[in-house]
Design a protein around this motif. Structure first.
Motif, PDB file in Angstrom:
ATOM      1  N   HIS A  20      -1.740   0.058 -42.850  1.00 27.97           N
ATOM      2  CA  HIS A  20      -1.717  -0.972 -41.809  1.00 27.97           C
ATOM      3  C   HIS A  20      -2.099  -2.349 -42.355  1.00 27.97           C
ATOM      4  N   ILE A  58      -4.034  -6.324 -41.835  1.00 30.22           N
ATOM      5  CA  ILE A  58      -5.377  -6.766 -41.484  1.00 30.22           C
ATOM      6  C   ILE A  58      -5.526  -6.861 -39.975  1.00 30.22           C
ATOM      7  N   SER A  59      -6.640  -6.375 -39.490  1.00 29.37           N
ATOM      8  CA  SER A  59      -7.043  -6.352 -38.075  1.00 29.37           C
ATOM      9  C   SER A  59      -6.273  -5.323 -37.245  1.00 29.37           C
ATOM     10  N   GLN A  60      -5.303  -4.637 -37.828  1.00 31.94           N
ATOM     11  CA  GLN A  60      -4.567  -3.637 -37.061  1.00 31.94           C
ATOM     12  C   GLN A  60      -5.413  -2.397 -36.840  1.00 31.94           C
ATOM     13  N   LEU A  61      -5.224  -1.782 -35.698  1.00 31.43           N
ATOM     14  CA  LEU A  61      -5.891  -0.532 -35.367  1.00 31.43           C
ATOM     15  C   LEU A  61      -4.943   0.626 -35.649  1.00 31.43           C
ATOM     16  N   GLU A 101      -7.430   4.494 -42.968  1.00 29.24           N
ATOM     17  CA  GLU A 101      -8.078   3.325 -42.370  1.00 29.24           C
ATOM     18  C   GLU A 101      -8.663   2.478 -43.495  1.00 29.24           C
ATOM     19  N   HIS A 146     -12.233  -1.863 -41.484  1.00 34.78           N
ATOM     20  CA  HIS A 146     -11.467  -1.689 -40.255  1.00 34.78           C
ATOM     21  C   HIS A 146     -11.951  -0.450 -39.495  1.00 34.78           C
ATOM     22  N   GLY A 147     -11.659  -0.436 -38.200  1.00 33.11           N
ATOM     23  CA  GLY A 147     -11.959   0.742 -37.390  1.00 33.11           C
ATOM     24  C   GLY A 147     -13.410   1.162 -37.459  1.00 33.11           C
ATOM     25  N   ALA A 191     -16.006  -0.988 -39.437  1.00 35.77           N
ATOM     26  CA  ALA A 191     -16.278  -2.378 -39.061  1.00 35.77           C
ATOM     27  C   ALA A 191     -17.760  -2.622 -38.755  1.00 35.77           C
ATOM     28  N   ARG A 221      -9.203  -5.368 -28.399  1.00 32.51           N
ATOM     29  CA  ARG A 221      -9.825  -5.889 -29.621  1.00 32.51           C
ATOM     30  C   ARG A 221     -11.335  -6.041 -29.437  1.00 32.51           C
ATOM     31  N   ILE A 224     -14.164  -4.142 -32.098  1.00 28.68           N
ATOM     32  CA  ILE A 224     -14.789  -4.899 -33.187  1.00 28.68           C
ATOM     33  C   ILE A 224     -16.215  -5.289 -32.803  1.00 28.68           C
ATOM     34  N   TYR A 279     -12.826 -10.313 -37.602  1.00 25.28           N
ATOM     35  CA  TYR A 279     -11.682 -10.286 -38.520  1.00 25.28           C
ATOM     36  C   TYR A 279     -11.400 -11.658 -39.134  1.00 25.28           C
TER      37      TYR A 279
END
Length: 280
Positions: A2, A4-7, A36, A40-41, A44, A179, A183, A189
């Motif tokens: 994925h 950046i910042s994607q879940l 992951e 991220h996820g 974080a 979001r 986070i 992010y």
């Protein structure tokens, strides 16, 4: 892989859509894995608490170690996999493929076919995007309110949009709430991206002057590049990878969205399914 910042939940629909368009996923692969990325996820909270933001080489090393460990559970067995990388994930996938080429004899897993979608490699990141980001003119990846989500999505679209704000307000609100739940801080992010920007180029391994996959089998490479991407330069990407069947351009499309707001990931499903499915 994925961006950046994607879940992970944003990538699962792409996998489901690929499988719906072609049965090759279930028929040809033993496992489908969505790793992951660092920061991220579930990672974080740890990163934010310690302010220990990952560098680009940290992310590449972490995914590499995960893949070698996951596939290396069966001792003495060599594995092969195909990888789809989106944006930052495309850059990670590219560097992993290069690294694996350089250590062929010790790989527990080797990337065979590689699909790069708008890969955010250092040589063709747009100067204007970086300048706006560094100056604070635009708070990319910040999600304090609906307006910031709107600006973020605009920057993933094209400069010339058929609608000024193609994303409905109800969707903007849904994205904002999702979001904010996922986070530890609205600017999280933005901080991750700031750190990545500062660290780009500091690792000799990730500094690219030429395409290190130039001699790779082009039948095992598919690069999908939006023509109106103003996060990554289409012209520089085209010059870097070279013309041919392995390089596919998408007109009237930005980094992740078309000018009318439609997401690029679902548009490219048929070409990815064809690339992977016909060569299995």
């Amino acid at each position: 892989f994925h961006g950046i910042s994607q879940l992970l939940g944003e990538i699962v629909p792409l996998v489901n859509e690929l499988d719906r368009n072609s049965s090759f996923l279930k028929n040809s692969y033993q496992s489908i894995i969505i790793p992951e990325m660092l920061g991220h996820g579930s990672d974080a909270e740890r990163v934010h608490a310690k302010q220990a933001y990952p560098t680009p080489i940290d992310i590449v090393n972490d995914v590499d170690e995960f893949m070698q460990s996951f596939f290396g559970q069966e001792e003495g067995t060599a594995h092969c996999c195909d990888v789809i990388g989106v944006s930052m994930g495309g850059a990670v996938a590219y560097h992993l493929k290069v690294r694996q080429q350089q250590r062929m004899e010790t790989n527990q897993v080797t990337i065979d076919r590689l699909v790069l979608v708008a890969p955010a490699l250092e040589p063709f990141r747009e100067a204007d995007f970086e300048k706006d980001f560094e100056s604070g003119k635009k708070k990319h990846f910040a999600f304090e309110n609906r307006q910031e989500v709107k600006v973020f999505l605009r920057d993933l679209s094209t400069k010339k949009r058929t609608k000024k704000d193609p994303v409905p307000k109800v969707l903007l609100q849904a994205i904002l709430k999702l979001r904010q739940r996922s986070i530890p801080h609205p600017n999280y992010y933005h901080s991750v991206m700031t750190h990545l920007q500062k660290e780009f180029g500091k690792s000799p391994e990730l500094s690219l002057e030429t395409n290190l996959l130039e001699n790779a089998d082009k039948q095992h490479l598919l690069v999908i590049f939006p023509e109106e991407d103003f996060i990554c330069s289409y012209e520089k990407g085209k010059a870097f990878f070279g013309e041919g069947d392995h390089f596919v351009s998408i007109p009237k499309c930005g980094h992740m969205f078309f000018s009318d707001g439609k997401p690029v990931l679902f548009h490219i499903v048929p070409m990815i399914a064809d690339f992977l499915g016909t060569q299995c």
